[in-house]
Design an enzyme around this catalytic site. Structure first.
Site, PDB file in Angstrom:
ATOM      1  CG  ASN A 122      -1.742   1.212   1.556  1.00 56.51           C
ATOM      2  OD1 ASN A 122      -1.695   2.139   0.627  1.00 56.51           O
ATOM      3  ND2 ASN A 122      -2.366   1.253   2.462  1.00 56.51           N
ATOM      4  CD1 TRP A 123       3.551   1.352  -2.860  1.00 54.71           C
ATOM      5  CD2 TRP A 123       3.411   2.285  -4.781  1.00 54.71           C
ATOM      6  NE1 TRP A 123       4.328   0.543  -3.780  1.00 54.71           N
ATOM      7  CE2 TRP A 123       4.300   1.065  -4.862  1.00 54.71           C
ATOM      8  CE3 TRP A 123       2.809   2.826  -5.814  1.00 54.71           C
ATOM      9  CZ2 TRP A 123       4.741   0.684  -6.108  1.00 54.71           C
ATOM     10  CZ3 TRP A 123       3.469   2.484  -7.326  1.00 54.71           C
ATOM     11  CH2 TRP A 123       4.339   1.261  -7.175  1.00 54.71           C
ATOM     12  CE  LYS A 124      -0.116   3.040   4.804  1.00 56.71           C
ATOM     13  NZ  LYS A 124       0.095   3.167   6.310  1.00 56.71           N
ATOM     14  CG  HIS A 153      -5.784   1.768   5.213  1.00 58.69           C
ATOM     15  ND1 HIS A 153      -5.034   2.719   6.116  1.00 58.69           N
ATOM     16  CD2 HIS A 153      -4.629   0.642   5.018  1.00 58.69           C
ATOM     17  CE1 HIS A 153      -3.783   2.601   6.208  1.00 58.69           C
ATOM     18  NE2 HIS A 153      -3.539   1.316   5.840  1.00 58.69           N
ATOM     19  CD  GLU A 165      -2.861   5.444   6.796  1.00 54.04           C
ATOM     20  OE1 GLU A 165      -2.563   5.528   5.431  1.00 54.04           O
ATOM     21  OE2 GLU A 165      -1.753   4.757   7.238  1.00 54.04           O
ATOM     22  CD  GLU A 179      -3.117  -2.755   7.358  1.00 52.41           C
ATOM     23  OE1 GLU A 179      -1.885  -2.725   6.825  1.00 52.41           O
ATOM     24  OE2 GLU A 179      -3.931  -1.490   7.021  1.00 52.41           O
ATOM     25  N   GLY A 199       2.744   2.435  10.484  1.00 56.04           N
ATOM     26  CA  GLY A 199       3.559   3.379  10.557  1.00 56.04           C
ATOM     27  C   GLY A 199       4.516   3.801  11.924  1.00 56.04           C
ATOM     28  CB  SER A 244       5.638  -1.813  11.842  1.00 52.57           C
ATOM     29  OG  SER A 244       5.247  -0.536  12.255  1.00 52.57           O
ATOM     30  N   GLY A 260       3.105  -1.218   4.359  1.00 56.50           N
ATOM     31  CA  GLY A 260       3.166   0.374   3.884  1.00 56.50           C
ATOM     32  C   GLY A 260       4.657   1.023   3.649  1.00 56.50           C
ATOM     33  N   GLY A 261       5.091   1.541   4.496  1.00 60.04           N
ATOM     34  CA  GLY A 261       6.443   1.971   4.553  1.00 60.04           C
ATOM     35  C   GLY A 261       7.462   1.059   3.633  1.00 60.04           C
TER      36      GLY A 261
HETATM   37  P1  13P Z   1       3.213   0.404   7.640  1.00 61.65           P
HETATM   38  O1  13P Z   1       4.051  -0.703   6.822  1.00 61.65           O
HETATM   39  O2  13P Z   1       4.036   1.607   7.005  1.00 61.65           O
HETATM   40  O3  13P Z   1       3.354   0.340   9.028  1.00 61.65           O
HETATM   41  O4  13P Z   1       2.016   0.689   7.194  1.00 61.65           O
HETATM   42  C1  13P Z   1       0.890  -0.419   7.338  1.00 61.65           C
HETATM   43  C2  13P Z   1      -0.193  -0.120   6.301  1.00 61.65           C
HETATM   44  O5  13P Z   1      -1.078   0.695   7.003  1.00 61.65           O
HETATM   45  C3  13P Z   1      -0.729  -0.856   5.240  1.00 61.65           C
HETATM   46  O6  13P Z   1      -1.686  -0.794   4.766  1.00 61.65           O
END
Ligand code: 13P
Length: 260
Positions: free
Chosen positions: A10-12, A101, A103, A174, A180, A218, A239-240
């Site tokens: 997920n590149w956000k 998600h 967020e 999640e 994050g 993470s 994510g990251g």
């Molecule tokens: P991180 O891997 O940056 O913690 O993000 C997880 C995430 O929200 C994937 O959708």
């Protein structure tokens, strides 16, 4: 054990179109060899809407990698400024979409009810839909994790057409406090919730093969083996660490090296 791993990135709100193109080129070069067969892995990238076309154009055809959107609205057309409908997601060529998600829930105020409508619309549209769920730190510390998860999943499943859903729903646990923050859930805690979710999905849809359950929060190379080795964790939503090909595929390689 030779379980197939779902490696979803997920590149956000990151990655311009040219960066997406570069990523896909590198990805194609590195996803070579037996461990990258479609029986072993399924990669899916979730770029921002405007980067999707470039990713779809540059994803190599000879590797098991797909592309999805990070969200979609539950109405088809109309005066909904700024929104993108599920059939638009499908029409540009995406096979997947994320809904719910954390967020979206916490920054943009999406309720379980909205998430349920989006999930139902995505499934009806024929998209493979990753339903994200998970508790906050407060909820975990007060022992409410499974109750919160139950409510999130029950409300999301309630409006679904069971026959269409069984092969299109993918779950992603999640925990909000792990996203994050660099602080992943302990593998046994993640396993507990993923097993609970898999059981709920099994009871609801009665499906074979089972609905995949991913863990997110993470995930990185150093914790991949412990998390992905858990019995009810079928993959990772990253994510990251999904923003660079090496750290993204490194998650999978760390798992596969030990468990082939
Ligand atoms: P991180 O891997 O940056 O913690 O993000 C997880 C995430 O929200 C994937 O959708």
């Amino acid at each position: 054990p030779m379980k197939k791993i779902y490696l979803y990135g997920n590149w956000k709100m990151n990655m311009l179109p040219f960066e997406g193109e570069e990523f896909c080129r590198t990805l194609g070069n590195k996803m070579q060899g037996d461990i990258y067969s479609s029986e072993m892995i399924q990669v899916c990238l979730f770029p921002p809407f405007l980067t999707i076309p470039e990713v779809l154009k540059s994803l190599p055809e000879d590797v098991p990698a797909a592309c999805g959107a990070q969200d979609g609205y539950f109405e088809d057309r109309g005066a909904f400024t700024g929104e993108v409908s599920m059939d638009m997601v499908k029409a540009v060529g995406c096979s997947h979409v994320l809904v719910g998600h954390s967020e979206r829930r916490h920054i943009f105020g999406e309720s379980n009810e909205i998430v349920a409508k989006k999930l139902a619309k995505a499934i009806e549209t024929g998209l493979k839909t990753v339903l994200c769920f998970g508790e906050t730190l407060d909820e975990r510390e007060s022992g409410k994790t499974l109750a919160v998860v139950r409510e999130q999943l029950e409300s999301a499943f309630a409006g679904l057409d069971k026959d269409k859903s069984c092969c299109r729903v993918i779950l992603a646990y999640e925990p909000v406090w792990a996203i994050g923050t660099g602080k992943n859930a302990r593998p046994e805690d993640a396993q507990e919730v993923c097993a609970f979710a898999a059981k709920m999905a099994g009871d609801y849809f009665g499906t074979h093969p089972k609905i995949p359950v991913l863990y997110g929060g993470s995930v990185k190379e150093s914790n991949a083996l412990d998390l992905l080795s858990q019995h009810d964790i079928d993959g990772a939503l990253v994510g990251g660490a999904s923003l660079k090909v090496d750290s993204f595929l490194g998650i999978y390689e760390n798992y596969r090296k030990i468990s082939v």
